[in-house]
Design a protein around this motif. Structure first.
Motif, PDB file in Angstrom:
ATOM      1  N   GLY A   1       0.803  -1.214   0.000  1.00 48.10           N
ATOM      2  CA  GLY A   1       0.000   0.000   0.000  1.00 48.10           C
ATOM      3  C   GLY A   1       0.835   1.262   0.000  1.00 48.10           C
ATOM      4  O   GLY A   1       1.913   1.326  -0.588  1.00 48.10           O
ATOM      5  N   LYS A   2       0.318   2.271   0.689  1.00 44.80           N
ATOM      6  CA  LYS A   2       0.962   3.580   0.753  1.00 44.80           C
ATOM      7  C   LYS A   2       0.679   4.200   2.111  1.00 44.80           C
ATOM      8  O   LYS A   2      -0.162   3.720   2.863  1.00 44.80           O
ATOM      9  N   VAL A   3       1.396   5.262   2.408  1.00 44.08           N
ATOM     10  CA  VAL A   3       1.110   6.042   3.602  1.00 44.08           C
ATOM     11  C   VAL A   3       0.629   7.408   3.120  1.00 44.08           C
ATOM     12  O   VAL A   3       1.286   8.053   2.298  1.00 44.08           O
ATOM     13  N   SER A   4      -0.542   7.803   3.612  1.00 41.48           N
ATOM     14  CA  SER A   4      -1.137   9.088   3.267  1.00 41.48           C
ATOM     15  C   SER A   4      -1.011  10.041   4.454  1.00 41.48           C
ATOM     16  O   SER A   4      -1.165   9.631   5.603  1.00 41.48           O
ATOM     17  N   PHE A   5      -0.743  11.297   4.145  1.00 42.19           N
ATOM     18  CA  PHE A   5      -0.566  12.324   5.173  1.00 42.19           C
ATOM     19  C   PHE A   5      -1.550  13.457   4.920  1.00 42.19           C
ATOM     20  O   PHE A   5      -1.791  13.830   3.766  1.00 42.19           O
TER      21      PHE A   5
ATOM     22  N   ILE B   1      -0.830  16.955  12.012  1.00 43.23           N
ATOM     23  CA  ILE B   1      -0.733  16.027  10.888  1.00 43.23           C
ATOM     24  C   ILE B   1      -1.269  14.668  11.305  1.00 43.23           C
ATOM     25  O   ILE B   1      -0.980  14.184  12.412  1.00 43.23           O
ATOM     26  N   ILE B   2      -2.032  14.062  10.412  1.00 40.47           N
ATOM     27  CA  ILE B   2      -2.496  12.684  10.577  1.00 40.47           C
ATOM     28  C   ILE B   2      -1.868  11.867   9.456  1.00 40.47           C
ATOM     29  O   ILE B   2      -1.878  12.289   8.290  1.00 40.47           O
ATOM     30  N   ALA B   3      -1.318  10.699   9.795  1.00 39.94           N
ATOM     31  CA  ALA B   3      -0.746   9.787   8.803  1.00 39.94           C
ATOM     32  C   ALA B   3      -1.476   8.456   8.882  1.00 39.94           C
ATOM     33  O   ALA B   3      -1.814   7.986   9.976  1.00 39.94           O
ATOM     34  N   LEU B   4      -1.729   7.843   7.740  1.00 40.84           N
ATOM     35  CA  LEU B   4      -2.464   6.577   7.664  1.00 40.84           C
ATOM     36  C   LEU B   4      -1.735   5.610   6.748  1.00 40.84           C
ATOM     37  O   LEU B   4      -1.394   5.967   5.609  1.00 40.84           O
ATOM     38  N   HIS B   5      -1.523   4.381   7.232  1.00 43.44           N
ATOM     39  CA  HIS B   5      -0.999   3.318   6.368  1.00 43.44           C
ATOM     40  C   HIS B   5      -2.192   2.711   5.644  1.00 43.44           C
ATOM     41  O   HIS B   5      -2.907   1.882   6.197  1.00 43.44           O
ATOM     42  N   ASP B   6      -2.399   3.131   4.415  1.00 46.96           N
ATOM     43  CA  ASP B   6      -3.504   2.643   3.594  1.00 46.96           C
ATOM     44  C   ASP B   6      -3.033   1.389   2.860  1.00 46.96           C
ATOM     45  O   ASP B   6      -2.668   1.432   1.692  1.00 46.96           O
ATOM     46  N   ALA B   7      -3.038   0.279   3.572  1.00 41.55           N
ATOM     47  CA  ALA B   7      -2.459  -0.965   3.061  1.00 41.55           C
ATOM     48  C   ALA B   7      -3.148  -1.464   1.797  1.00 41.55           C
ATOM     49  O   ALA B   7      -2.504  -2.027   0.917  1.00 41.55           O
TER      50      ALA B   7
ATOM     51  N   ASN C   1      -7.320   1.967  -0.705  1.00 38.09           N
ATOM     52  CA  ASN C   1      -8.691   2.356  -1.029  1.00 38.09           C
ATOM     53  C   ASN C   1      -8.988   3.792  -0.603  1.00 38.09           C
ATOM     54  O   ASN C   1     -10.136   4.232  -0.625  1.00 38.09           O
ATOM     55  N   ASP C   2      -7.949   4.521  -0.195  1.00 40.27           N
ATOM     56  CA  ASP C   2      -8.036   5.941   0.166  1.00 40.27           C
ATOM     57  C   ASP C   2      -8.965   6.238   1.340  1.00 40.27           C
ATOM     58  O   ASP C   2      -9.570   7.304   1.412  1.00 40.27           O
ATOM     59  N   LYS C   3      -9.064   5.292   2.262  1.00 47.22           N
ATOM     60  CA  LYS C   3      -9.828   5.530   3.485  1.00 47.22           C
ATOM     61  C   LYS C   3      -9.337   4.591   4.576  1.00 47.22           C
ATOM     62  O   LYS C   3      -8.667   3.587   4.297  1.00 47.22           O
ATOM     63  N   MET C   4      -9.656   4.933   5.817  1.00 50.85           N
ATOM     64  CA  MET C   4      -9.313   4.060   6.931  1.00 50.85           C
ATOM     65  C   MET C   4     -10.367   2.960   7.032  1.00 50.85           C
ATOM     66  O   MET C   4     -11.564   3.245   6.991  1.00 50.85           O
ATOM     67  N   ASP C   5      -9.912   1.726   7.159  1.00 58.06           N
ATOM     68  CA  ASP C   5     -10.817   0.598   7.308  1.00 58.06           C
ATOM     69  C   ASP C   5     -10.931   0.225   8.782  1.00 58.06           C
ATOM     70  O   ASP C   5      -9.969   0.350   9.535  1.00 58.06           O
TER      71      ASP C   5
ATOM     72  N   GLN D   1     -12.579  -2.531  11.927  1.00 54.07           N
ATOM     73  CA  GLN D   1     -13.099  -3.823  12.353  1.00 54.07           C
ATOM     74  C   GLN D   1     -14.598  -3.650  12.644  1.00 54.07           C
ATOM     75  O   GLN D   1     -15.064  -2.523  12.846  1.00 54.07           O
ATOM     76  N   PRO D   2     -15.355  -4.743  12.739  1.00 51.19           N
ATOM     77  CA  PRO D   2     -16.776  -4.628  13.090  1.00 51.19           C
ATOM     78  C   PRO D   2     -17.011  -3.926  14.443  1.00 51.19           C
ATOM     79  O   PRO D   2     -18.033  -3.270  14.634  1.00 51.19           O
ATOM     80  N   ASN D   3     -16.045  -4.029  15.355  1.00 50.85           N
ATOM     81  CA  ASN D   3     -16.205  -3.391  16.669  1.00 50.85           C
ATOM     82  C   ASN D   3     -15.781  -1.918  16.675  1.00 50.85           C
ATOM     83  O   ASN D   3     -15.766  -1.273  17.715  1.00 50.85           O
ATOM     84  N   GLY D   4     -15.405  -1.376  15.509  1.00 43.47           N
ATOM     85  CA  GLY D   4     -15.040   0.031  15.403  1.00 43.47           C
ATOM     86  C   GLY D   4     -13.561   0.323  15.518  1.00 43.47           C
ATOM     87  O   GLY D   4     -13.139   1.468  15.337  1.00 43.47           O
ATOM     88  N   MET D   5     -12.751  -0.668  15.817  1.00 43.05           N
ATOM     89  CA  MET D   5     -11.303  -0.452  15.907  1.00 43.05           C
ATOM     90  C   MET D   5     -10.700  -0.378  14.506  1.00 43.05           C
ATOM     91  O   MET D   5     -11.127  -1.093  13.602  1.00 43.05           O
ATOM     92  N   PRO D   6      -9.705   0.480  14.305  1.00 39.07           N
ATOM     93  CA  PRO D   6      -9.075   0.583  12.987  1.00 39.07           C
ATOM     94  C   PRO D   6      -8.364  -0.709  12.586  1.00 39.07           C
ATOM     95  O   PRO D   6      -7.732  -1.362  13.420  1.00 39.07           O
ATOM     96  N   LYS D   7      -8.466  -1.060  11.303  1.00 40.75           N
ATOM     97  CA  LYS D   7      -7.728  -2.204  10.756  1.00 40.75           C
ATOM     98  C   LYS D   7      -6.333  -1.783  10.315  1.00 40.75           C
ATOM     99  O   LYS D   7      -5.444  -2.605  10.212  1.00 40.75           O
ATOM    100  N   GLU D   8      -6.164  -0.500   9.994  1.00 43.19           N
ATOM    101  CA  GLU D   8      -4.900  -0.012   9.459  1.00 43.19           C
ATOM    102  C   GLU D   8      -4.250   0.931  10.470  1.00 43.19           C
ATOM    103  O   GLU D   8      -4.927   1.620  11.229  1.00 43.19           O
ATOM    104  N   ASN D   9      -2.930   0.928  10.466  1.00 44.36           N
ATOM    105  CA  ASN D   9      -2.180   1.758  11.407  1.00 44.36           C
ATOM    106  C   ASN D   9      -2.265   3.230  11.035  1.00 44.36           C
ATOM    107  O   ASN D   9      -2.338   3.578   9.856  1.00 44.36           O
ATOM    108  N   TYR D  10      -2.222   4.068  12.050  1.00 46.00           N
ATOM    109  CA  TYR D  10      -2.217   5.507  11.840  1.00 46.00           C
ATOM    110  C   TYR D  10      -1.430   6.160  12.969  1.00 46.00           C
ATOM    111  O   TYR D  10      -1.125   5.536  13.992  1.00 46.00           O
TER     112      TYR D  10
END
Length: 137
Positions: free
Chosen positions: A37-41, A81-87, A90-94, A96-105
């Motif tokens: 993926g990529k890291v978005s800032f 600044i916010i950084a997201l590992h968009d693995a 898909n240009d968004k944070m994914d 889990q069903p419980n609301g926890m992020p799947k991707e690091n930020y």
């Protein structure tokens, strides 16, 4: 004609002076868990943080778990600044069903807490010199 040339010279010199008042912010993340993926800032002010489109964005492919980007022509002021590992790129944070992020930020100042990031925790000031920041995931 003389007045026109003088006016143009004043406009150009004021624009050059304005450009000299801007700074650069270089941001590095060196603990990305994979090269997928990529890291978005996103560079934000208090008015845009988690509410609106950022003031500026940047992204980078990951090499050996590391990325580095530079925001250029940033006016002195207060930002975060916010950084997201968009693995999956898909240009968004994914989530889990419980609301926890799947991707690091991460955010500037590296304050990690339960719940969404807070501007007051992530804010920094850029004033008279360029800035180098390190964000950790």
């Amino acid at each position: 004609m003389k007045n026109l040339i003088l006016t143009i010279a004043l406009v150009v010199s004021s624009l050059m002076g304005f450009a000299q008042d801007t700074r650069t912010i270089t941001v590095t993340v060196d603990n990305v868990v994979s090269n997928e993926g990529k890291v978005s800032f996103a560079l934000h002010t208090k008015d845009t943080f988690m509410k609106a489109a950022p003031v500026a964005t940047a992204e980078s492919k990951i090499e050996d778990g590391k990325v580095s980007i530079t925001f250029e022509d940033v006016a002195p002021g207060e930002y975060a600044i916010i950084a997201l590992h968009d693995a999956n790129e898909n240009d968004k944070m994914d989530f889990q069903p419980n609301g926890m992020p799947k991707e690091n930020y991460g955010t500037s100042n590296n304050v990690m807490s339960f719940g969404p990031p807070q501007y007051d925790d992530a804010k920094f000031i850029i004033s008279d010199k360029d800035l180098d920041l390190k964000i950790r995931f």
